[in-house]
Design a protein around this motif. Structure first.
Motif: not given
Length: 549
Positions: A141-158, A166-173
């Motif tokens: 359930r974790g997010v990338l830290r900060g408010t920027g445009p950074e992204k990370e592609d994962i294969n969700n283990q769950l 994406t970042t916390y800020g991006a989800y809020l936006r």
């Protein structure tokens, strides 16, 4: 063991506010897959205040885990009681265990959006779970830290599925954009403060450098109202002290989830934030709060309250100045003792002139020009009663204080405050303002009696700390040093309350703790008169009479 007095004060909320009806909840081991039956708008035709977030907003089944008020509760439960539900729906669709990411990826956001319509408001509060691992086989359930445009592609283990995090800020936006697209108004709240103390034991550990700070940053970037539950909560906890704050949580080691009383404290902060940001219409609130937990009723415009002149200018006058505990005018059933004082006096011999005005402090009664108008009518032989203190404790520099706070003490030190028009004001001490009233009045040939404030509804029992101890001490010192009389009205009323007991005292108030009703005003006026009778030389003996005679 006797309960701590502030615990008693806060506990009054438990009897004043109903617990919202519990909602059905069943969860798998994965909170993101929780099967939750969430509330819907009770009256769809009304506008709605919709809440989204984690367990600090809505915990589990919303029933305190069957432990009643001492279990875990989110602030989204008690907040409904502060609104008029005939004018607005309060819809708590937060889900425990989720983050800004998993509230969306679990499908709860898609299930909530159909209930958001034009004219609604949506408060979002995420962050407590967002610092978890981005990818694991437990919560993911974790997010990338900060408010920027950074992204990370994962294969969700769950879930076993690909996902772009994406970042916390991006989800809020993302929430902000979709709420606005629906014609509703988004509001961002920082995560509620945790029960964590610095080494000094009096300072609460803030989270301003991470999720709270990022929430504030997104709110600024998007032009969205922001409620700082992190900083306001920390200040509230520091004011209450470590012992009392411990009673707002289930037993240690719990530091995040409040019990129902703690949830009510956080709910008050949310209400204060909505008020400060002027998010909702004024008429939807049943109760109002400032960030320090005080009543945040609008302050009446002094220009609309006519200065009362003596009925018969040939007679001496007893002139009253003070706040709403002296004159409330019947607002919401409240009356001050000054409004029930005249029957104790022979009005063929003396005018009783009540020029107190609600919402004022020793400072604002002076700076708004009210004192200058009252002073014009004072003459030799008059007497004046002064009672301030209820509003003087507002924090200087805090907009919620409405520029009412005075500097503690009786000295000549000043603190600069910025007024709503941007001008600067050198704020004087409580004692400085009292001294000014006394010296101005005596220069006109009038006499003065300084009164300490009437006690709060929850601060008069023998085992409780004395109410207004500092203001009483300051008032007595200034009175004696400047040729005025002093009555400790706080103590006199408290002793009278103790004599009649809690059941009768509870019936004397029109609100939770400050303003008396008609019966309470008469009772307190009676105690004041008893104090006047005992002044040296009995200066009021020729004016007093028994009520009704």
């Amino acid at each position: 063991m006797t309960a701590h007095p502030l615990r008693r004060a806060l506990a009054a909320l438990l009897f004043a506010l109903p617990l919202a009806q519990a909602q059905e909840f069943t969860a798998s081991t994965d909170p993101a897959r929780a099967q939750v039956t969430l509330p819907e708008p009770a009256k769809p035709a009304l506008p709605s205040l919709i809440l989204i977030g984690d367990s600090t907003v809505r915990n589990g089944r919303d029933d305190g885990q069957g432990k009643g008020p001492e279990g875990q509760w989110g602030w989204g439960n008690p907040i409904a009681a502060y609104f008029d539900l005939n004018k607005i729906n309060v819809v708590n669709r937060a889900v425990g265990g989720l983050s800004s990411r998993t509230y969306r990826s679990s499908g709860h956001w898609e299930r909530t959006k159909p209930f958001i319509k034009r004219g609604d408001w949506v408060v979002m509060q995420f962050g407590h779970n967002d610092a978890s691992p981005v990818n694991d086989n437990s919560r993911a359930r974790g997010v990338l830290r900060g408010t920027g445009p950074e992204k990370e592609d994962i294969n969700n283990q769950l879930t076993g599925k690909p996902e772009t995090v994406t970042t916390y800020g991006a989800y809020l936006r993302g929430y902000v954009a979709e709420i606005r697209a629906a014609g509703a108004t988004p509001v961002i709240a920082s995560p509620v403060i945790r029960k964590r103390w610095e080494a000094d034991g009096v300072t609460v550990t803030r989270a301003g450098g991470n999720f709270a700070g990022w929430a504030a940053e997104v709110a600024r970037q998007e032009g969205v109202a922001f409620i700082d539950l992190n900083e306001w909560g920390a200040k509230r906890y520091e004011a209450l002290g470590r012992t009392v704050v411990a009673t707002l949580f289930p037993p240690d080691p719990e530091t995040v989830h409040t019990n129902w009383l703690g949830a009510a404290v956080n709910a008050q902060l949310v209400v204060a934030g909505l008020l400060q940001n002027k998010v909702l219409p004024e008429d939807v609130y049943k109760q109002r709060f400032a960030p320090d937990g005080s009543d945040d009723r609008p302050v009446v415009d002094a220009r609309k309250v006519k200065v009362e002149a003596p009925r018969d200018a040939k007679l001496p006058s007893l002139v009253l100045i003070g706040d709403s505990t002296v004159r409330s005018g019947g607002q919401n059933g409240a009356f001050g003792w000054g409004e029930r004082l005249a029957p104790f006096f022979d009005t063929q011999r003396v005018n009783v002139v009540n020029n107190a005005i609600g919402g004022r402090s020793s400072r604002t009664f002076f700076t708004e020009g009210r004192w200058a108008s009252v002073l014009e009518n004072l003459k030799a032989g008059d007497w004046m009663l002064i009672q301030f203190g209820h509003n003087d404790g507002a924090r200087i520099g805090d907009p919620a204080g409405k520029n009412r706070g005075s500097v503690p003490g009786i000295g000549d030190e000043t603190v600069e405050d910025t007024r709503p028009d941007g001008s600067k004001e050198a704020v004087q001490s409580f004692g400085w303002y009292l001294k000014r009233y006394i010296t101005d009045a005596r220069a006109k040939g009038a006499n003065v009696v300084v009164l300490s404030p009437i006690p709060h509804k929850d601060r008069w029992k023998p085992e409780q700390p004395r109410d207004f101890e500092n203001y009483a001490a300051w008032g007595e010192q200034v009175a004696k040093a400047n040729g005025a009389q002093f009555i400790d009205l706080t103590l006199r009323v408290a002793e009278a309350y103790r004599a009649i007991g809690a059941e009768r005292v509870d019936g004397f108030f029109s609100d939770a703790r400050t303003h008396t009703n008609d019966a309470g005003a008469v009772f307190n006026a009676t105690q004041l008169v008893e104090g006047l009778k005992r002044l040296p030389g009995q200066p009021f003996k020729g004016w007093l009479r028994e009520p009704g005679l």
